[in-house]
Design an enzyme around this catalytic site. Structure first.
Site, mmCIF file in Angstrom:
data_model
loop_
_atom_site.group_PDB
_atom_site.id
_atom_site.type_symbol
_atom_site.label_atom_id
_atom_site.label_comp_id
_atom_site.label_asym_id
_atom_site.label_seq_id
_atom_site.Cartn_x
_atom_site.Cartn_y
_atom_site.Cartn_z
ATOM 1 C CD GLU A 107 -2.651 1.301 2.541
ATOM 2 O OE1 GLU A 107 -3.728 1.900 2.472
ATOM 3 O OE2 GLU A 107 -2.226 0.757 3.561
ATOM 4 C CG ASP B 154 -3.357 -2.693 4.153
ATOM 5 O OD1 ASP B 154 -2.602 -1.849 4.663
ATOM 6 O OD2 ASP B 154 -4.579 -2.514 3.996
ATOM 7 C CB ILE C 282 -1.725 -0.470 9.598
ATOM 8 C CG1 ILE C 282 -0.323 -0.530 10.216
ATOM 9 C CG2 ILE C 282 -2.786 -0.376 10.697
ATOM 10 C CD1 ILE C 282 0.052 0.710 11.033
ATOM 11 C CG ASP C 283 -7.154 -3.790 6.058
ATOM 12 O OD1 ASP C 283 -7.337 -2.800 5.328
ATOM 13 O OD2 ASP C 283 -7.987 -4.688 6.202
ATOM 14 C CB THR D 137 -5.444 3.433 9.025
ATOM 15 O OG1 THR D 137 -6.356 3.810 7.989
ATOM 16 C CG2 THR D 137 -4.277 2.683 8.421
ATOM 17 C CG ASP E 73 -7.291 -2.890 1.190
ATOM 18 O OD1 ASP E 73 -6.576 -2.548 2.139
ATOM 19 O OD2 ASP E 73 -7.673 -2.089 0.307
#
Length: 330
Positions: free
Chosen positions: A81, A101, A103-104, A106, A248
């Site tokens: 990402e 990703d 940190i999915d 956020t 994601d």
């Protein structure tokens, strides 16, 4: 790994999974550190506000992941990402490619709502073949390898095969617990058709909602990866979103498929696959589906005397797409 370092077999994938789990847990520690830093930031006038800290930790987690992958698998490609946001555009090829990703979820990460995770997927020959999703706040680890099943590990307990219980029939959307997301695009062009779709999914046709399906209820976990994981687990019946990205969903796709779930692309993709004379598999995750930014994931459904589980999943997909409006993500 095989003699040809770019050829992966089932043994290779198990080895990569071990590496990826360890990496996810290491990254999870950094994610928790970042969340604590944000929660302790009380002065909005501080030089590093919460947005700056989110970006800092998003980048830090992705750089950690990229660095460790480069050392362990220098021939593998990488799609992430933060790399994408900074202008790096790696095309999808047959080569092994990590799709990440960092940190999915956020917004959850900022607010301390404990549904954020790292999502680590592996694409091989242009299809997702391995997935690891780790929520460090709850210490829930979801894993899956193509052809080898998917699992949930809670804390230090033994891995539990997904879905967690025997799937039940799903006679209609009225019986379904659905997951949706509002997304970050709050403009009228996006939000009105999305809101109208949610209204029809939830609404009572006998009480003024034209086309209402009166779904059992609707949830939003705030993380595409965790929504998909919950479908794989069996806690959600389906999840729909327009606008998320391959990083994601890549890991989650493997985990859901290995739990008996199916993935559908756009309205148009489903219509083409189910048209008269079509030989297209409506549940095949092609590169176009993986990168198409439109996803419908449906849980495992058992065979019944009246229809196979696959037929039931297709029926639900058709009913769902007849209810909601398509749209084009920004």
């Amino acid at each position: 790994m095989s003699t040809d370092t770019q050829t992966l077999n089932s043994v290779d994938l198990r080895s990569i999974l071990t590496f990826t789990i360890k990496l996810a847990r290491t990254a999870g520690t950094l994610i928790l550190e970042g969340s604590q830093a944000i929660q302790s930031t009380s002065d909005v006038n501080e030089k590093k506000n919460s947005v700056d800290l989110v970006t800092e930790y998003d980048v830090a987690v992705e750089e950690l992941v990229k660095s460790e992958i480069a050392k362990a698998y220098p021939g593998f490609k990488f799609i992430g990402e933060e790399s994408y946001s900074s202008g790096t555009r790696n095309e999808l090829t047959d080569e092994p490619t990590f799709c990440v990703d960092p940190i999915d979820g956020t917004t959850n990460f900022v607010h301390g709502f404990p549904f954020a995770c790292i999502s680590l997927g592996l694409i091989y020959e242009k299809r997702p073949v391995l997935g690891v999703i780790y929520n460090p706040f709850l210490d829930h680890l979801y894993t899956g390898i193509e052809g080898q099943g998917s699992f949930l590990t809670r804390g230090n307990s033994q891995p539990l095969k997904l879905p967690l219980t025997n799937p039940k029939p799903l006679p209609s959307l009225q019986k379904a617990l659905l997951a949706i997301e509002w997304g970050s695009d709050r403009g009228k062009k996006t939000l009105v058709p999305k809101s109208d779709s949610f209204l029809r999914l939830a609404g009572d046709p006998a009480d003024g909602i034209a086309g209402g399906r009166m779904a059992h209820s609707i949830r939003s976990l705030g993380s595409a990866a965790l929504n998909i994981s919950m479908v794989a687990q069996g806690g959600l019946d389906l999840y729909w979103e327009i606008g998320c990205w391959p990083w994601d969903v890549c890991a989650g796709i493997v985990i859901a498929q290995e739990a008996g779930g199916v993935v559908v692309g756009s309205h148009a993709a489903l219509a083409a696959a189910t048209s008269a004379g079509s030989s297209i598999d409506p549940f095949k995750v092609t590169p176009d589906v993986l990168t198409g930014r439109k996803y419908l994931i449906i849980r495992a459904i058992p065979d019944t005397p009246n229809e196979t589980g696959r037929e039931a999943q297709l029926r639900i997909a058709r009913d769902f797409y007849q209810t909601v409006e398509d749209g084009e993500p920004k």
